[in-house]
Write an enzyme that holds these catalytic residues in place. Structure first.
Site, mmCIF file in Angstrom:
data_model
loop_
_atom_site.group_PDB
_atom_site.id
_atom_site.type_symbol
_atom_site.label_atom_id
_atom_site.label_comp_id
_atom_site.label_asym_id
_atom_site.label_seq_id
_atom_site.Cartn_x
_atom_site.Cartn_y
_atom_site.Cartn_z
ATOM 1 N N GLY A 101 0.863 -1.132 0.083
ATOM 2 C CA GLY A 101 0.081 -0.112 0.135
ATOM 3 C C GLY A 101 0.785 1.356 -0.090
ATOM 4 N N LYS A 601 0.274 -7.648 -11.376
ATOM 5 C CA LYS A 601 -0.995 -8.253 -11.596
ATOM 6 C C LYS A 601 -2.270 -7.441 -11.003
ATOM 7 C CE LYS A 601 -3.614 -11.837 -13.124
ATOM 8 N NZ LYS A 601 -4.054 -11.647 -14.248
HETATM 9 C C1 G6P Z 1 -3.462 -4.859 -14.251
HETATM 10 C C2 G6P Z 1 -3.448 -6.137 -14.872
HETATM 11 C C3 G6P Z 1 -4.242 -6.099 -16.122
HETATM 12 C C4 G6P Z 1 -5.693 -5.972 -15.525
HETATM 13 C C5 G6P Z 1 -5.770 -4.736 -14.874
HETATM 14 C C6 G6P Z 1 -7.185 -4.521 -14.000
HETATM 15 O O1 G6P Z 1 -3.206 -3.886 -15.125
HETATM 16 O O2 G6P Z 1 -1.948 -6.398 -15.379
HETATM 17 O O3 G6P Z 1 -4.194 -7.498 -16.664
HETATM 18 O O4 G6P Z 1 -6.707 -6.065 -16.495
HETATM 19 O O5 G6P Z 1 -4.872 -4.429 -13.549
HETATM 20 O O6 G6P Z 1 -7.188 -5.543 -12.891
HETATM 21 P P1 G6P Z 1 -8.655 -6.070 -12.148
HETATM 22 O O7 G6P Z 1 -8.031 -7.075 -11.410
HETATM 23 O O8 G6P Z 1 -9.273 -5.029 -11.709
HETATM 24 O O9 G6P Z 1 -9.129 -6.695 -13.314
#
Ligand code: G6P
Length: 606
Positions: A101, A601
């Site tokens: 965080g 991720k």
């Molecule tokens: C990061 C990941 C993406 C994902 C995005 C939103 O940038 O690398 O692959 O689409 O976050 O993540 P979420 O968990 O909110 O779908």
């Protein structure tokens, strides 16, 4: 983004910490560290770079300590080096801290501590937490933690060791993810369930502001007010194997191949006889489905691209205006929101900081909030009014595949459901849609065998690649370009086919690859003209189309064909081909496919 792990129990902590950290690698990180404790004190090791560097260091000694914390750091404050890596120690060496965080008021706290004579070693915001613990400590570990967190603003999940209490650890959570697990050999904390699966499936999700003490004998939880509380434990259904690579060379490939099963698991429970059922939405929203004026879909990254598909589908099927917003923009935009605007937040992890902030804003404005989330019990799932869970299972590769396609599938369900509720879908049309949705998993299975390796070979030589399409095809073009650039590092852009000529076409040269998406139902003959426009300027066109349209796009240098499916639903098979293309292009270029540089991720900072 940063991952934390902690263990207190009857067994040596180090192997457990390292296993847990390896399960957190997928979140994205650039340094790693551990601290273990016993009656002789705290011992910490940290290293810039991959976890293997840390492992090499610590494997040269035997560690018997049964209490420990570990961390993978994705740098925000300060360079990704050994010193800024976590854990951070207090000035007196009594406390070790790992943190996920951002401590927003760290500069003021740092200045205060410096005035009191504390010397800082790192550039991190986290180090203030370690020193504050030492400052507030008067022999009571729990009290020092409570007094320290009372001084912090921002987002944090913390794991804390104290030299004087080597058989326990404390954890605190505010706006950052934290999971607590118990097993026969002790207690665990982690940033996500995936890290705990090798040890236990019995987990508890602390509430905002909770303080947790972990000992070999059990878990104690205090809520923010200081009251001891009982939080329920539950068994997670994900097995350890679902988060392992098995025989696949990469998680991304495994997860692409899991799509038929993930789609079936997402769709099947909602398809009954001839119709779509979403019992999760009973009695929601207060204004009723017919009373709704519009929908705002809000997300980041690939989830935003899924929302783009959702817009085309909901507007067409349910005749309801849909705005799609990037969460980081939505939260600061002064748009009108009220009880007749449904906000749909979409997030695989359920922890993305901007999406969470957007959700909170929508709620503050009185807008009913529906979340489409993959991770059960995640913060976004907990804070939304209603949740529709995708059933992708754990997704480990940074580049999302099954996370994205299951989001799109859930948006198909939502679109069909809304259309029916608003009287825009006849019983016969619903029956047909239900049948088509039932067939999607098998169709996806077929799509996975489309031969993409040859096309990937020539794409891998490119400097720039453009993806163009119309309608659903445009939405998928955005995702295809993102997939390619994030894992192969080739510059790629997704464009509305009709828009390319308004600027970007100036970049098309002899041999520039342009991927034309022949899917959806919008004006294939117009997209064909766009194909010709770029071909005339030297582009080498790869067409990805449904079988019924493949003749139209036959003049492309190469055509990849997916099975014919109703126009809107073609978003999924076409996206799957673009995932394969990105994967094999990155493979050809020798990239670190599952952990692309600079990416995380789970993006838990804003
Ligand atoms: C990061 C990941 C993406 C994902 C995005 C939103 O940038 O690398 O692959 O689409 O976050 O993540 P979420 O968990 O909110 O779908």
């Amino acid at each position: 983004m940063c991952g934390i792990i902690g263990y207190v129990g009857t067994q040596p902590a180090l192997p457990r910490l390292l296993t847990g950290l390896s399960r957190l690698e997928y979140r994205g990180y650039d340094s790693a560290g551990i601290a273990v404790a016993d009656d002789s004190g705290i011992c910490a090791h940290k290293r810039q770079g991959r976890l293997s560097a840390l492992e090499k260091d610590v494997k040269q000694r035997t560690f018997t300590q049964k209490t420990g914390i570990g961390h993978t750091r994705w740098a925000t404050h300060g360079a990704p080096d050994d010193i800024n890596a976590h854990p951070h120690m207090s000035f007196d060496g009594r406390f070790a801290v790992v943190h996920n965080g951002i401590i927003e008021n760290y500069a003021a706290l740092k200045a205060e501590l410096q005035q009191e004579g504390v010397t800082f070693r790192s550039d991190t915001d986290t180090e203030v937490v370690a020193h504050l613990l030492a400052k507030h400590y008067k022999g009571d570990f729990r009290r020092a933690v409570a007094e320290t967190v009372a001084r912090l603003n921002g987002a944090y999940a913390l794991g804390i060791l104290c030299r004087d209490f080597p058989h326990e650890l404390f954890a605190v959570r505010r706006a950052s993810p934290l999971v607590v697990g118990v097993s026969a050999d002790g207690g665990y904390i982690a940033s996500d369930v995936t890290a705990l699966l090798p040890f236990t499936r019995r987990v508890m999700l602390p509430e905002e502001g909770d303080m947790v003490r972990v000992t070999a004998d059990g878990i104690a939880v205090w809520e923010e007010s200081g009251k001891l509380v009982n939080r329920p434990f539950e068994e997670v259904t994900w097995s350890a194997a679902t988060a392992e690579k098995g025989d696949y060379p990469h998680y991304m490939l495994k997860e692409m191949w899991e799509q038929p099963a993930a789609l079936a698991a997402t769709l099947a429970p909602h398809l009954e006889n001839d119709g779509i059922r979403l019992p999760e939405l009973a009695g929601f929203p207060a204004c009723g489905w017919v009373g709704l004026r519009r929908i705002c879909m809000v997300a980041c990254g690939s989830a935003y691209h899924a929302a783009m598909v959702g817009k085309y589908v909901v507007e067409k099927w349910a005749r309801l205006p849909v705005e799609v917003d990037l969460a980081s923009e939505f939260r600061y935009r002064e748009q009108p929101l009220d009880e007749r605007t449904l906000t749909v937040v979409i997030s695989q992890s359920g922890e993305t900081a901007d999406t969470l902030a957007a959700l909170r804003k929508a709620k503050r404005c009185g807008s009913p909030v529906l979340a489409i989330v993959n991770v059960t019990g995640s913060t976004i799932a907990r804070e939304s009014d209603r949740v529709l869970y995708t059933q992708a299972g754990p997704e480990v590769a940074v580049a999302t595949t099954k996370g994205y396609t299951t989001q799109v599938a859930m948006l198909f369900l939502l679109g069909g459901f809304l259309a029916r509720q608003r009287g825009e879908l006849t019983a016969e049309a619903e029956r047909r849609l239900t049948k088509d949705l039932r067939e999607l998993p098998a169709l996806t299975q077929e799509t996975l065998t489309v031969a993409t390796v040859g096309a990937a070979k020539w794409l891998s030589q490119a400097r720039d690649v453009y993806f163009i399409g119309r309608g659903i095809g445009y939405a998928v073009a955005l995702e295809g370009a993102l997939k390619l650039k994030e894992i192969s590092y080739i510059h790629a852009e997704g464009y509305a086919a009709g828009e390319l000529k308004h600027g970007t076409i100036s970049l098309v040269e002899e041999g520039t690859p342009v991927v034309v998406l022949g899917c959806g139902e919008v004006a294939p003959e117009k997209t064909l003209s766009n194909l010709r426009e770029v071909t005339a300027r030297g582009a080498r066109v790869l067409a990805v189309t449904t079988a019924d349209l493949c003749e139209i796009y036959g003049e492309a240098a190469e055509v990849l064909t997916v099975p014919t499916v109703s126009p809107q639903l073609s978003a999924i098979p076409v996206a799957v081909v673009l995932q394969l293309l990105a994967y094999y292009t990155a493979l050809e270029r020798g990239c670190d496919i599952d952990k692309p540089r600079n990416l995380a991720k789970s993006v838990t900072v804003e």
